[in-house]
Design a protein around this motif. Sequence first.
Motif, PDB file in Angstrom:
ATOM      1  N   SER A 205      -2.399   7.964   1.864  1.00 41.67           N
ATOM      2  CA  SER A 205      -3.828   7.345   2.597  1.00 41.67           C
ATOM      3  C   SER A 205      -5.004   8.251   2.139  1.00 41.67           C
ATOM      4  CB  SER A 205      -3.580   7.390   4.148  1.00 41.67           C
ATOM      5  OG  SER A 205      -2.482   6.682   4.444  1.00 41.67           O
ATOM      6  N   ASP A 206      -4.988   8.494   0.957  1.00 39.56           N
ATOM      7  CA  ASP A 206      -6.064   9.076   0.280  1.00 39.56           C
ATOM      8  C   ASP A 206      -6.759   8.318  -0.806  1.00 39.56           C
ATOM      9  OD1 ASP A 206      -4.232   9.300  -1.736  1.00 39.56           O
ATOM     10  OD2 ASP A 206      -4.322  11.327  -2.191  1.00 39.56           O
TER      11      ASP A 206
ATOM     12  N   THR B  57       0.829  -1.183   0.074  1.00 38.97           N
ATOM     13  CA  THR B  57      -0.091  -0.039  -0.224  1.00 38.97           C
ATOM     14  C   THR B  57       0.856   1.277  -0.115  1.00 38.97           C
ATOM     15  OG1 THR B  57      -0.221  -0.243   2.525  1.00 38.97           O
ATOM     16  CG2 THR B  57      -1.931  -0.889   1.201  1.00 38.97           C
ATOM     17  N   SER B  58       2.036   1.159   0.507  1.00 43.17           N
ATOM     18  CA  SER B  58       2.890   2.325   0.639  1.00 43.17           C
ATOM     19  C   SER B  58       3.213   2.904  -0.925  1.00 43.17           C
ATOM     20  CB  SER B  58       4.087   2.049   1.224  1.00 43.17           C
ATOM     21  OG  SER B  58       4.947   1.096   0.835  1.00 43.17           O
TER      22      SER B  58
ATOM     23  N   ASP C 120      -0.698   3.721  -2.229  1.00 43.94           N
ATOM     24  CA  ASP C 120      -1.577   4.723  -1.735  1.00 43.94           C
ATOM     25  C   ASP C 120      -0.612   5.296  -0.450  1.00 43.94           C
ATOM     26  OD1 ASP C 120      -3.894   6.166  -0.629  1.00 43.94           O
ATOM     27  OD2 ASP C 120      -4.711   4.429   0.679  1.00 43.94           O
TER      28      ASP C 120
END
Length: 374
Positions: A291-292, A284-285, A288
Amino acid sequence: LPELFDPEPVADKGLPVPPGYPPVDHPGGSDGALAGKTIYLSQCHGWYYHESYDSWLTQRPNLFDTVEDFHNPEGMNQYLMRYLLNAGARVMTVKESDLQEQMVIVDDGDPGYSESGTWEDSVQPGFASGHEPYAYGTNPFELGGNRWAETSEAPTGSATWTPDIPEDGQYQVYVSYSQDSSRAPDAHYVVRHPAGTSDVYVDQRVHGSTWVYLGRFYFRAGSDEEHGSVALQDDSSEPGSIVSADAVRFGGGWGDVSRGGTTSGHERWEEAAIYYTQFAGAPTSVYDPYSDGDGSDPSARSRFADWEHEDGEDALYLSWHSNAGGGQGTSTYIYGPCAPGGTCGFTGIEGSEEFAGFVQENLVDAITAQWQPD
């Protein structure tokens, strides 16, 4: 807005194989001007989930009966990628590059997978089939395992993946494996297809736990190990090294990453990079970082290339857009501390200015010579 960004489906978005192309396209190995080079291609926009509208939309609108999300990747996937492969480069894309709407994945342990010789379970994670659709945060390359064998000078065994091809056609073939410094630098894959066999060698010390392109091959419908399979042999120029056998993918297929409880309902190559990067094993890093949610798609493209990039790899990154929003002209950008037209001087990666200038000059020359002189 939804009407503007939700184009009518197009019956045939792909093109037939251009005349003169060989029936098999795969990396050129040691031959060609780009041998030993890796080219990362970013093919622009695609379908993405818009949370406010609870709907899948294109990132760019209909304009003059075209959508940037589709015609840019069509050009990169069908032409530029093949030119680079024919010149000997390794090509890695941030979006799916196969326009084949069918897809078959055979994982180790699935029907169609077989072994000869001595193979053991690896302690490292690997791909696992049967878990789609993939919700946010799910990494398909951490859901299963993979097998390994020690190599020798001559083959003594092999792992074989035989798919049940749904229909005749051209399929890009991808393999996955767990990378390690003990892996063979020349893992020997043999692709069996109606035109014969093709030997492709992959350095398994790098680019593990993702989809690695072997080539584009014609397969007939059905299950036929002799004319439609991939085998990983246990021979190597460095006997005693290890080869890893995980999953093999045939074709691009349809999007199977879910958002809002649904998938896009479109072919994978049409989707935004944020979904392919998840399907290809990125954390996810990468897709995303802020974190949006799916608004991170633009940064996911370059972050995925950076995540895939190996130390010491001689590589370039090229992103292609035809920003269809008015005005005219051709621009090439490179990453640096100044805004376009700034005066502080370029302090980015050495060679970027020269590469950008070469791309810009050749594009403009081609446009003015073949389309619009002024």
